[in-house]
Write a protein that holds these residues in place. Structure first.
Motif, short mmCIF file in Angstrom:
data_model
loop_
_atom_site.label_atom_id
_atom_site.label_comp_id
_atom_site.label_asym_id
_atom_site.label_seq_id
_atom_site.Cartn_x
_atom_site.Cartn_y
_atom_site.Cartn_z
N GLY A 1 -2.89 70.31 -31.27
CA GLY A 1 -3.99 71.24 -31.47
C GLY A 1 -4.90 71.33 -30.27
N GLY A 2 -6.19 71.66 -30.53
CA GLY A 2 -7.12 71.99 -29.45
C GLY A 2 -7.22 70.94 -28.36
N ILE A 3 -7.53 69.68 -28.71
CA ILE A 3 -7.79 68.68 -27.68
C ILE A 3 -6.52 68.28 -26.95
CG2 ILE A 3 -7.55 66.60 -29.09
CD1 ILE A 3 -10.34 67.38 -26.52
N ALA A 4 -5.35 68.46 -27.56
CA ALA A 4 -4.09 68.17 -26.87
C ALA A 4 -3.94 69.06 -25.64
CB ALA A 4 -2.91 68.36 -27.82
N ASN A 5 -4.59 70.22 -25.65
CA ASN A 5 -4.54 71.12 -24.49
C ASN A 5 -5.32 70.57 -23.29
OD1 ASN A 5 -3.20 73.87 -25.23
ND2 ASN A 5 -4.34 73.25 -27.04
N ALA A 6 -6.15 69.57 -23.51
CA ALA A 6 -6.81 68.88 -22.40
C ALA A 6 -6.05 67.62 -22.01
CB ALA A 6 -8.25 68.53 -22.77
N HIS A 7 -5.49 66.91 -22.98
CA HIS A 7 -4.82 65.65 -22.69
C HIS A 7 -3.45 65.85 -22.04
CE1 HIS A 7 -7.27 62.58 -25.16
NE2 HIS A 7 -8.01 63.66 -24.98
N LEU A 8 -2.64 66.78 -22.56
CA LEU A 8 -1.29 66.93 -22.02
C LEU A 8 -1.29 67.27 -20.53
CD1 LEU A 8 1.75 67.02 -22.23
CD2 LEU A 8 1.58 69.36 -23.12
N PRO A 9 -2.04 68.28 -20.06
CA PRO A 9 -2.01 68.56 -18.63
C PRO A 9 -2.53 67.41 -17.78
CG PRO A 9 -3.69 69.89 -19.70
CD PRO A 9 -2.86 69.27 -20.80
N ALA A 10 -3.45 66.62 -18.32
CA ALA A 10 -3.94 65.46 -17.57
C ALA A 10 -2.83 64.43 -17.39
CB ALA A 10 -5.14 64.84 -18.29
N SER B 1 -11.14 67.26 -13.76
CA SER B 1 -11.17 67.17 -15.22
C SER B 1 -11.64 65.80 -15.69
CB SER B 1 -9.76 67.42 -15.77
OG SER B 1 -9.68 66.99 -17.12
N PRO B 2 -12.68 65.76 -16.53
CA PRO B 2 -13.09 64.48 -17.10
C PRO B 2 -12.03 63.89 -18.01
CG PRO B 2 -14.26 66.29 -18.14
CD PRO B 2 -13.52 66.88 -16.99
N TYR B 3 -11.19 64.75 -18.59
CA TYR B 3 -10.10 64.25 -19.43
C TYR B 3 -9.08 63.50 -18.57
CZ TYR B 3 -12.23 67.48 -22.70
OH TYR B 3 -13.13 68.12 -23.50
N ARG B 4 -8.80 64.02 -17.40
CA ARG B 4 -7.91 63.32 -16.47
C ARG B 4 -8.52 61.99 -16.06
NH1 ARG B 4 -6.62 62.35 -11.14
NH2 ARG B 4 -4.53 62.93 -10.42
N ALA B 5 -9.83 61.99 -15.80
CA ALA B 5 -10.50 60.77 -15.35
C ALA B 5 -10.47 59.69 -16.44
CB ALA B 5 -11.94 61.08 -14.97
N GLU B 6 -10.69 60.07 -17.70
CA GLU B 6 -10.68 59.06 -18.75
C GLU B 6 -9.28 58.51 -18.97
OE1 GLU B 6 -11.79 60.17 -22.70
OE2 GLU B 6 -10.38 61.85 -22.82
N ILE B 7 -8.27 59.36 -18.90
CA ILE B 7 -6.89 58.90 -19.08
C ILE B 7 -6.48 58.00 -17.92
CG2 ILE B 7 -4.50 59.72 -19.02
CD1 ILE B 7 -5.45 62.05 -20.85
N GLU B 8 -6.86 58.38 -16.71
CA GLU B 8 -6.56 57.55 -15.54
C GLU B 8 -7.21 56.17 -15.68
OE1 GLU B 8 -6.27 58.28 -10.75
OE2 GLU B 8 -7.98 59.14 -11.83
N ASP B 9 -8.43 56.14 -16.21
CA ASP B 9 -9.14 54.87 -16.41
C ASP B 9 -8.41 54.01 -17.44
OD1 ASP B 9 -11.23 53.00 -16.15
OD2 ASP B 9 -12.39 53.92 -17.75
N PHE B 10 -7.95 54.62 -18.52
CA PHE B 10 -7.21 53.90 -19.54
C PHE B 10 -5.93 53.30 -18.98
CE2 PHE B 10 -3.85 54.36 -22.90
CZ PHE B 10 -4.21 53.25 -23.64
N VAL B 11 -5.17 54.10 -18.23
CA VAL B 11 -3.92 53.62 -17.65
C VAL B 11 -4.18 52.46 -16.69
CG1 VAL B 11 -1.97 54.25 -16.17
CG2 VAL B 11 -2.74 55.82 -17.96
#
Length: 324
Positions: A11-20, A270-280
């Protein structure tokens, strides 16, 4: 660290997470029962759809939960059952009891759990935290955070038993920010007003250090743009940001995220990219991420106090987190 990511939800938020995830070079498998996973992967030019959760868990090194709020708890427990580090879209769960149980179970199993409180990664909020930490405005006395947008058009968001309403959709962001800036919260007083499809909650937080935060979150059926703003006043100055004055995130490209849910952003910032990068990075190195599972739990404890205060018309006191 290269990973295969199991993305649950389309859904909506997956459109931010997947490209990140794709931009960071990871492989992604996607499963969704409520939204079109094939359309999501086509839209963003990557990802492989799998037919079941079992297939997703079998393929994944980490899990990313991008599903409706009321499903987070069971899906995170399923990921934990496979020993998989998990990023979960905010709020961590629908209820405080679920959040407490989930955080305890992941901690006992020593499996990383990351609540995706993305606002900590937006440039203006990250700089706010740095400036306060440096002492640029002296001792913080008062914070004001406002977040407003159009009411959801329909679906599970409008069922408060499933979504938690504007409190868990919008205000939870500023609850987390107020605590990040001002420290632990000892007392909450709140009011909620709803008319038709519009809903607004205002909360007054008293922090352990004596400072206060005033939070306002609004869904409205009026034709307004999504807007956020903050003012943080200290003994030596004031910090202010308003998304209407400066919109730093502009999406470039053909794959446009759902406009009713996501702000515009550039893949490069993208802040979504930044948060995912931090998690990884945290999973790979063991270093603590900017947002921990305990931060997600603390936000839920404050949100629960806001809901009880608004329902009962009285202030609610919170015990220290370690004593809760």
């Amino acid at each position: 660290m290269h990973a295969t990511v199991g993305l649950i939800g389309a859904g909506g938020i997956a459109n931010a997470h997947l490209p990140a995830w794709l931009d960071l070079g990871h492989d992604v498998v996607v499963h969704s029962i409520a939204d079109d996973a094939e359309a999501l992967t086509r839209r963003h030019g990557g990802g492989r759809v799998v037919p079941s959760l079992d297939a997703l868990f079998e393929a994944a090194d980490v899990v990313d939960i991008c599903t409706p709020t009321h499903t987070h708890y069971e899906l995170a427990l399923a990921a934990l059952g496979h020993g998989l580090p998990t990023i979960c879209e905010k709020p961590l769960t629908r209820t405080l009891a679920e959040a407490e149980d989930l955080v305890a179970r992941f901690a006992d199993a020593r499996v990383p759990l990351f609540p995706a409180h993305v606002v900590r990664y937006f440039a203006e909020y990250a700089e706010l935290h740095r400036a306060v930490t440096r002492g640029d405005i002296g001792s913080v006395a008062v914070q004001r955070h406002t977040r407003q947008g159009r009411s959801p058009a329909g679906g599970w968001f409008l069922d408060e038993a499933l979504s938690g309403g504007v409190l868990l959709d919008l205000m939870i962001h500023d609850i987390d920010m107020a605590r990040w800036i001002g420290g632990e919260v000892e007392r909450v007083f709140a009011r909620t007003h709803a008319v038709g499809g519009s809903q607004s909650t205002q909360a007054f937080l008293t922090h352990a250090n004596g400072s206060i935060s005033v939070l306002t979150a609004t869904w409205t059926t009026a034709p307004i743009a999504f807007r956020t703003l903050f003012e943080v006043a200290g003994s030596r100055g004031l910090l202010h940001a308003d998304s209407d004055e400066r919109r730093p995130y502009r999406y470039q490209g053909d794959a446009v995220p759902a406009p009713d849910i996501l702000p515009d952003f550039s893949p490069l910032t993208s802040p979504y990219r930044a948060e995912i990068e931090d998690f990884v990075r945290s999973v790979a190195t063991g270093a603590p991420p900017r947002v921990t599972a305990l931060d997600g739990l603390a936000a839920m404890r404050i949100a629960d106090a806001v809901a009880r205060s608004a329902a009962e018309g009285r202030p609610v006191d919170l015990k220290p987190l370690e004593a809760a």
